[in-house]
Scaffold this motif. Structure first.
Motif, mmCIF file in Angstrom:
data_model
loop_
_atom_site.group_PDB
_atom_site.id
_atom_site.type_symbol
_atom_site.label_atom_id
_atom_site.label_comp_id
_atom_site.label_asym_id
_atom_site.label_seq_id
_atom_site.Cartn_x
_atom_site.Cartn_y
_atom_site.Cartn_z
ATOM 1 N N ILE A 121 0.841 -1.205 0.000
ATOM 2 C CA ILE A 121 0.000 0.000 0.000
ATOM 3 C C ILE A 121 0.873 1.251 0.000
ATOM 4 C CG2 ILE A 121 -1.628 1.347 1.385
ATOM 5 C CD1 ILE A 121 -2.819 -1.333 2.325
ATOM 6 N N ALA A 122 1.935 1.236 0.794
ATOM 7 C CA ALA A 122 2.829 2.388 0.855
ATOM 8 C C ALA A 122 3.493 2.647 -0.492
ATOM 9 C CB ALA A 122 3.888 2.164 1.929
ATOM 10 N N LEU A 161 2.393 1.830 -3.475
ATOM 11 C CA LEU A 161 1.388 2.347 -4.404
ATOM 12 C C LEU A 161 1.048 3.808 -4.095
ATOM 13 C CD1 LEU A 161 -1.047 -0.701 -4.661
ATOM 14 C CD2 LEU A 161 0.443 0.191 -6.470
ATOM 15 N N ALA A 162 0.942 4.133 -2.810
ATOM 16 C CA ALA A 162 0.591 5.500 -2.418
ATOM 17 C C ALA A 162 1.677 6.493 -2.817
ATOM 18 C CB ALA A 162 0.352 5.564 -0.913
ATOM 19 N N LEU A 163 2.933 6.071 -2.745
ATOM 20 C CA LEU A 163 4.038 6.977 -3.066
ATOM 21 C C LEU A 163 4.380 7.007 -4.550
ATOM 22 C CD1 LEU A 163 6.601 6.497 -0.136
ATOM 23 C CD2 LEU A 163 5.081 8.426 -0.571
ATOM 24 N N ALA A 206 -5.288 0.122 5.739
ATOM 25 C CA ALA A 206 -4.998 1.350 4.991
ATOM 26 C C ALA A 206 -4.133 2.297 5.812
ATOM 27 C CB ALA A 206 -6.312 2.033 4.595
ATOM 28 N N LEU A 253 -0.500 3.805 4.758
ATOM 29 C CA LEU A 253 -0.369 5.239 4.496
ATOM 30 C C LEU A 253 0.332 5.980 5.630
ATOM 31 C CD1 LEU A 253 -3.925 5.902 3.012
ATOM 32 C CD2 LEU A 253 -1.791 5.542 1.760
ATOM 33 N N ALA A 262 4.197 4.759 4.313
ATOM 34 C CA ALA A 262 4.459 5.760 3.272
ATOM 35 C C ALA A 262 4.957 7.073 3.878
ATOM 36 C CB ALA A 262 3.195 6.002 2.450
#
Length: 315
Positions: free
Chosen positions: A58-59, A61-63, A240, A244, A248
């Motif tokens: 998730i991190a 993808l977020a960054l 999540a 995040l 991230a």
């Protein structure tokens, strides 16, 4: 690996040292939230491997969009620093996570954390050996004070289960944490902090996927609601937040902080992660800190301030 010895700040300094210290505190706080958040998922059947893999993915993808924006098409930076990115993703991200969770599978969490958080001492030793940066007397005093505070926060006096295999894994986590601080503080790579964070997390995710595929990282997940002292949110909410807020954000701010403060000071400020973890455990899972742990937190803060003063003597 001469780049690991280059610890000169190059980012524009915020007024005084406030900007770098604030970023380091934000990073430590984010990392400290990860354990208590993960506890709510572990209680419903999630394995540590599944949590950390989901968190890293998730991190990354977020960054990703921020990484692309930071690079602005300068792909030659990635080609030129491919070795550093691979080392960061393998050691600082995947290696530290994998070794830590392997350690706590065979020993208590407190001594595992204590061993991993000898990383600041390893950073001081590396800078001394590689760059001749002999620590000042204040730095040594601050390190001793911070170490004493860490022992109190982790409450080792209550007795802890030690296993030599766990100690070996915890030492591996310490090496990964040391690499995180040294690589993050590199000022010659030319890679913006967001680019290093994003690409490093991507590499780390791929390495963890390989561990999972070979069975080295057990994977179990559940769709049951997570359990915390304030209620039972659906599983995807803490997951999540883990990606995040506890990955991230702290990886990106941690790199930026290290480049402002240098790896030595940044690594000691990062000890505040343990203090934050204790406070978040109190808020989220009702694990009330004792007076000994609170006193340890005060010592850690005092040690960090002393190390910073010692670092200023060297600059």
């Amino acid at each position: 690996m001469t780049q690991l010895a280059n610890d000169r700040p190059v980012l524009p300094a915020a007024p005084g040292i406030g900007g770098g210290v604030l970023l380091a505190i934000v990073s430590a706080t984010g990392f400290g939230l990860s354990g208590p958040l993960a506890t709510g998922l572990l209680g419903t059947g999630w394995s540590p491997g599944a949590i950390v893999l989901g968190r890293m993915a998730i991190a990354a993808l977020a960054l990703a969009p921020f990484t692309l924006a930071a690079l602005r098409g300068r792909w030659h930076l990635l080609r030129r620093q491919a070795g550093q990115v691979l080392m960061y993703g393998t050691l600082a991200v995947a290696g530290a996570q994998f070794c830590y969770f392997s350690a706590v599978a065979t020993m208590d969490v407190a001594p595992a954390l204590l061993i991993e958080y000898t990383a600041p001492a390893a950073v001081v030793g590396w800078l001394w050996l590689r760059r001749g940066q002999r620590p000042s007397p204040l730095t040594v005093v601050g390190a001793v004070v911070a170490a004493a505070g860490l022992v109190l926060v982790l409450d080792l006096a209550s007795g802890a289960d030690l296993a030599w295999s766990g100690v070996a894994w915890a030492l591996g986590a310490m090496i990964g944490a040391t690499a995180y601080f040294l690589i993050s503080a590199d000022t010659d790579s030319g890679l913006p902090p967001l680019a290093l964070a994003g690409t490093g997390l991507t590499v780390g995710t791929l390495v963890l996927l390989a561990f999972a595929a070979t069975g080295l990282l057990p994977m179990h997940a559940s769709t049951a609601a997570a359990e915390y002292s304030f209620g039972s949110p659906p599983w995807w909410v803490p997951m999540a937040l883990l990606g995040l807020v506890t990955a991230a954000m702290p990886y990106a701010t941690g790199i930026a902080a290290s480049r402002r403060l240098g790896s030595r000071v940044a690594s000691f400020v990062a000890l505040l992660e343990v203090v934050a973890a204790v406070l978040f455990a109190w808020l989220l899972v009702s694990q009330l800190p004792g007076l000994t742990q609170l006193a340890g937190g005060v010592l850690i803060i005092g040690g960090v301030v002393t190390v910073r003063l010692g670092d200023r003597e060297l600059s």
